[in-house]
Motif scaffolding. Structure first.
Motif, PDB file in Angstrom:
ATOM      1  N   GLY A 118      41.011  51.155 -18.386  1.00  0.00           N
ATOM      2  CA  GLY A 118      41.325  50.459 -19.644  1.00  0.00           C
ATOM      3  C   GLY A 118      42.708  49.824 -19.627  1.00  0.00           C
ATOM      4  N   ASN A 210      29.810  48.169 -27.520  1.00  0.00           N
ATOM      5  CA  ASN A 210      30.320  46.816 -27.728  1.00  0.00           C
ATOM      6  C   ASN A 210      29.176  45.925 -28.210  1.00  0.00           C
ATOM      7  OD1 ASN A 210      31.289  44.237 -27.649  1.00  0.00           O
ATOM      8  ND2 ASN A 210      32.502  44.550 -25.780  1.00  0.00           N
ATOM      9  N   SER A 246      38.282  51.338 -24.544  1.00  0.00           N
ATOM     10  CA  SER A 246      38.949  52.142 -23.520  1.00  0.00           C
ATOM     11  C   SER A 246      38.164  53.445 -23.436  1.00  0.00           C
ATOM     12  CB  SER A 246      40.399  52.398 -23.934  1.00  0.00           C
ATOM     13  OG  SER A 246      41.069  53.127 -22.935  1.00  0.00           O
ATOM     14  N   TYR A 263      27.266  52.664 -23.074  1.00  0.00           N
ATOM     15  CA  TYR A 263      27.506  51.432 -22.316  1.00  0.00           C
ATOM     16  C   TYR A 263      26.204  51.109 -21.591  1.00  0.00           C
ATOM     17  CZ  TYR A 263      30.157  47.530 -20.808  1.00  0.00           C
ATOM     18  OH  TYR A 263      30.618  46.245 -20.669  1.00  0.00           O
TER      19      TYR A 263
END
Ligand code: P6P
Length: 340
Positions: A118, A210, A246, A263
């Motif tokens: 990150g 995300n 992060s 993810y």
């Protein structure tokens, strides 16, 4: 007076309970701790580069601080090689396995690490972290090192952990007997036990993904995220969305508060069909930690720790966190994979 236990005391205490412990692991861990203190000092200077530059301070140069992940990588390789107990290392920053320099003593351990995950966040003062994963050598020490010594499934890890550089610097790790958190007291220069026996809540109220990539997700991933955003979940109301970008910071928050980090694989980059995160230096260590804390980690179908690695920088989709939340992901994915 609260009982102050340093990480060194904690490791020695736990290692003394390990039959046939030779002290090699303790020496390796002490180098991790020293590296963490050195990197923490440099990370915490990052915001002062301009100020220090005006004072003529030659310790920190702009290009060096801006390249903090290279700096962290150099520190870790230098210190860990001098533990005298490694037969190999691997880093997210290095394409190939890192040999121990000739002339330095070797031993039976292998360490794999992401030196500063990150690190692109450092310029905006967002928490970043070092992640590590430790294995024992499998092949006989009399023989040359085998690639299979490094490409072991996550269940073979003897220890895993991370250092989180944030409002304080924390070292969180497991050696297979629970997860323990230590906070650096910069005045003393010691990591002190602050979070003994961390347990992740069985069900969370947070989901971390995300959503900017949602157009690239497959159908099960879309259904999974919609489940956490709906009121038809175990929580009976939408989960809170928290995503720092992060991994160590997002994982650490969910470990303490409960929740799930996702993810997933996405169709954005045909070269990275399995998503962005790496099995050996990100998913496996986090998976060992979360399981030791009572949580779960899967790639959508199978337990992360049971994946046999194909190559050093293999990427995997990652769903990790509170047990009930990850089980829900597994159920939804199973629907799309059931025969017929
Ligand atoms: P994205 C940081 O670059 C990192 O490797 C992880 O720390 C973080 O979880 C992830 O990438 C963020 O990726 O694609 O959401 O920016």
């Amino acid at each position: 007076m609260p009982q102050q236990v340093t990480v060194t005391e904690h490791i020695i205490l736990h290692q003394n309970m390990v039959p046939k412990a030779t002290g090699q692991f303790t020496r390796l861990f002490n180098e991790i701790v020293l590296s963490a203190k050195i990197i923490s000092r440099q990370v915490n200077k990052a915001g002062l580069v301009d100020v220090l530059g005006f004072t003529g301070d030659t310790n920190v140069q702009g290009e060096e601080v801006k390249k903090l992940d290279e700096y962290a990588n150099r520190i870790l390789i230098h210190r860990l090689a001098r533990s005298g107990v490694l037969c190999a290392m691997a880093s997210e920053e290095n394409a190939d396995i890192i040999e121990i320099p000739h002339g330095l003593p070797q031993g039976g351990y292998i360490i794999i690490f992401d030196p500063l995950d990150g690190s692109s966040n450092i310029d905006v003062n967002v928490n970043i972290g070092t992640i590590f994963s430790i294995y024992r050598r499998v092949s006989p020490s009399s023989e040359p090192l085998m690639t299979s010594d490094v490409l072991q499934p996550g269940v073979e890890q003897v220890a895993a952990g991370y250092i989180l550089y944030g409002s304080s610097t924390m070292l969180v790790f497991t050696t297979g007997t629970g997860v323990h958190g230590f906070t650096l007291d910069p005045g003393v220069g010691e990591f002190l036990l602050s979070h003994p026996n961390i347990r992740i809540p069985e069900q969370g109220k947070i989901y971390s993904v995300n959503e900017g990539y949602s157009q690239y997700w497959d159908e099960p991933t879309r259904e999974v995220v919609n489940y956490f955003k709906s009121s038809e979940n175990n929580h009976k109301k939408p989960y809170s969305a928290r995503y720092i970008g992060s991994l160590v910071a997002d994982f650490h928050r969910n470990l303490l508060y409960g929740g799930i980090f996702l993810y997933p694989a996405d169709l954005r980059d045909p070269k990275k069909p399995a998503g962005k995160l790496r099995l050996l230096c990100e998913a496996n260590p986090m998976a060992m930690l979360v399981e030791q804390a009572g949580g779960m980690a899967i790639d959508g179908h199978k337990r992360i720790l049971e994946i046999d690695p194909d190559h050093l920088h293999q990427r995997v989709p990652l769903f990790i966190g509170s047990r009930d939340d990850v089980k829900k992901v597994q159920q939804i994915y199973a629907k799309y994979n059931s025969p017929g």
